[in-house]
Write a protein that holds these residues in place. Structure first.
Motif, short mmCIF file in Angstrom:
data_model
loop_
_atom_site.label_atom_id
_atom_site.label_comp_id
_atom_site.label_asym_id
_atom_site.label_seq_id
_atom_site.Cartn_x
_atom_site.Cartn_y
_atom_site.Cartn_z
N THR A 164 0.83 -1.21 0.00
CA THR A 164 0.00 0.00 0.00
C THR A 164 0.86 1.26 0.00
O THR A 164 0.51 2.26 -0.63
CB THR A 164 -0.97 0.03 1.20
OG1 THR A 164 -0.24 -0.16 2.42
CG2 THR A 164 -2.01 -1.07 1.06
N MET A 168 0.17 3.82 -2.85
CA MET A 168 -0.54 5.03 -2.43
C MET A 168 0.32 6.06 -1.71
O MET A 168 -0.14 7.15 -1.41
CB MET A 168 -1.72 4.64 -1.52
CG MET A 168 -2.62 3.55 -2.09
SD MET A 168 -3.49 4.05 -3.59
CE MET A 168 -4.80 5.08 -2.90
N LYS A 179 -14.45 0.22 0.42
CA LYS A 179 -14.21 1.50 -0.24
C LYS A 179 -12.72 1.74 -0.46
O LYS A 179 -12.30 2.18 -1.54
CB LYS A 179 -14.80 2.64 0.60
CG LYS A 179 -14.62 4.01 -0.05
CD LYS A 179 -15.24 5.11 0.80
CE LYS A 179 -15.02 6.48 0.14
NZ LYS A 179 -15.61 7.58 0.96
N VAL A 180 -11.92 1.43 0.54
CA VAL A 180 -10.47 1.63 0.42
C VAL A 180 -9.90 0.70 -0.64
O VAL A 180 -9.06 1.10 -1.45
CB VAL A 180 -9.77 1.39 1.78
CG1 VAL A 180 -8.25 1.41 1.61
CG2 VAL A 180 -10.20 2.44 2.78
N GLU A 182 -11.45 -0.46 -3.20
CA GLU A 182 -11.85 0.05 -4.52
C GLU A 182 -10.87 1.13 -4.98
O GLU A 182 -10.52 1.21 -6.16
CB GLU A 182 -13.28 0.60 -4.45
CG GLU A 182 -14.34 -0.50 -4.36
CD GLU A 182 -15.74 0.06 -4.18
OE1 GLU A 182 -15.86 1.28 -3.92
OE2 GLU A 182 -16.71 -0.72 -4.29
N GLU A 183 -10.42 1.96 -4.05
CA GLU A 183 -9.43 2.99 -4.38
C GLU A 183 -8.09 2.35 -4.75
O GLU A 183 -7.42 2.80 -5.70
CB GLU A 183 -9.24 3.92 -3.18
CG GLU A 183 -10.48 4.76 -2.85
CD GLU A 183 -10.32 5.54 -1.57
OE1 GLU A 183 -9.26 5.40 -0.91
OE2 GLU A 183 -11.25 6.28 -1.20
N ALA A 186 -8.41 0.87 -8.22
CA ALA A 186 -8.41 1.94 -9.23
C ALA A 186 -6.98 2.40 -9.50
O ALA A 186 -6.61 2.67 -10.65
CB ALA A 186 -9.27 3.11 -8.75
N LYS A 187 -6.18 2.50 -8.45
CA LYS A 187 -4.78 2.89 -8.60
C LYS A 187 -4.03 1.85 -9.41
O LYS A 187 -3.20 2.19 -10.27
CB LYS A 187 -4.14 3.04 -7.22
CG LYS A 187 -2.74 3.61 -7.24
CD LYS A 187 -2.74 5.08 -7.60
CE LYS A 187 -1.35 5.67 -7.42
NZ LYS A 187 -1.33 7.12 -7.74
#
Length: 237
Positions: A164, A168, A179-180, A182-183, A186-187
């Motif tokens: 991570t 990120m 939700k995290v 999904e982010e 997406a990255k």
């Protein structure tokens, strides 16, 4: 490019001769379906020698007396960082060709997740030189120096933290929520050189789809350990 090499680890090198249903439906199929990949099984002694060779003496002293599972957690990170290829736990089922996973030369890293909890730690597929694996190895050693001994924290959670941070720029803990993740996915999609899969182990993973109607994976694992007179690292069986 991701090199066509597979790194496995087990007590003995004769694991492919086992008639265990877990082996026949796992690494034997891996070998049969990927004849152009070089597969090597590393013993406990070879793992220890590898760590002794690549680590500074002070770092090796941190791990020299650790259970082989803890050593393997660090070894796989260094092995993939130095050489690339595929690392897979011996107890995974397999029926998806690697050519169906690595579909382009632009793919440098295949990064499956376990549900929306963390990144799968029992399978790693990457080109060499991936900084996430070096970061994970460094974190592992830093945490041992600080006195940490928990295998789960030093293994899957440390890998999650390193991955991570690489993706990120910040550390995200295990089980951060849908939700995290999904982010995170997406990255990954934006990167253009990483692929990901949402695994629901053991019957729906990036290397196995439940076409064989296997329903007793846990029993198969226990039988394999019994065959080789091994104790599971949890000491539960």
């Amino acid at each position: 490019m991701i090199p066509k090499i597979v790194h496995l680890t087990w007590k003995t090198k004769d694991i492919f001769s086992s008639t265990s249903p877990l082996i026949l439906n796992g690494i034997v199929k891996l070998k049969e379906m990927n004849p152009d990949w070089k597969i090597t099984v590393y013993t406990d002694e070879e793992i220890d020698n590898y760590l002794k060779y690549y680590l500074e003496p002070t770092d090796y002293n941190l791990i020299k007396d650790v259970h082989i599972v803890g050593k393997s957690d660090l070894w796989r990170l260094l092995k993939i960082y130095n050489e690339g290829g595929l690392y897979m736990d011996i107890d995974r089922l397999y029926n998806v060709s690697l050519s169906d996973i690595i579909t382009s030369d632009t793919i440098k890293w295949v990064l499956p997740t376990y549900l929306d909890m963390d990144f799968s730690h029992d399978i790693m597929l990457s080109a060499p030189g991936n900084p996430a694996f070096l970061r994970a190895a460094q974190l592992h050693l830093e945490r041992r120096k600080a006195g940490e001994t928990n295998i789960y924290y030093l293994g899957p959670q440390t890998y999650m933290h390193a991955v991570t941070f690489s993706l990120m720029g910040k550390v995200i803990n295990t089980n951060p929520g849908k939700k995290v993740f999904e982010e995170l996915r997406a990255k990954i999609i934006q990167s253009n050189f990483i692929k990901t899969y949402r695994e629901t182990s053991p019957l729906d993973t990036m290397v196995y789809k439940d076409n064989d109607n296997i329903k007793n994976h846990e029993d198969m694992k226990r039988a394999l350990y019994k065959e080789y007179e091994l104790k599971h690292w949890t000491n539960e069986w």
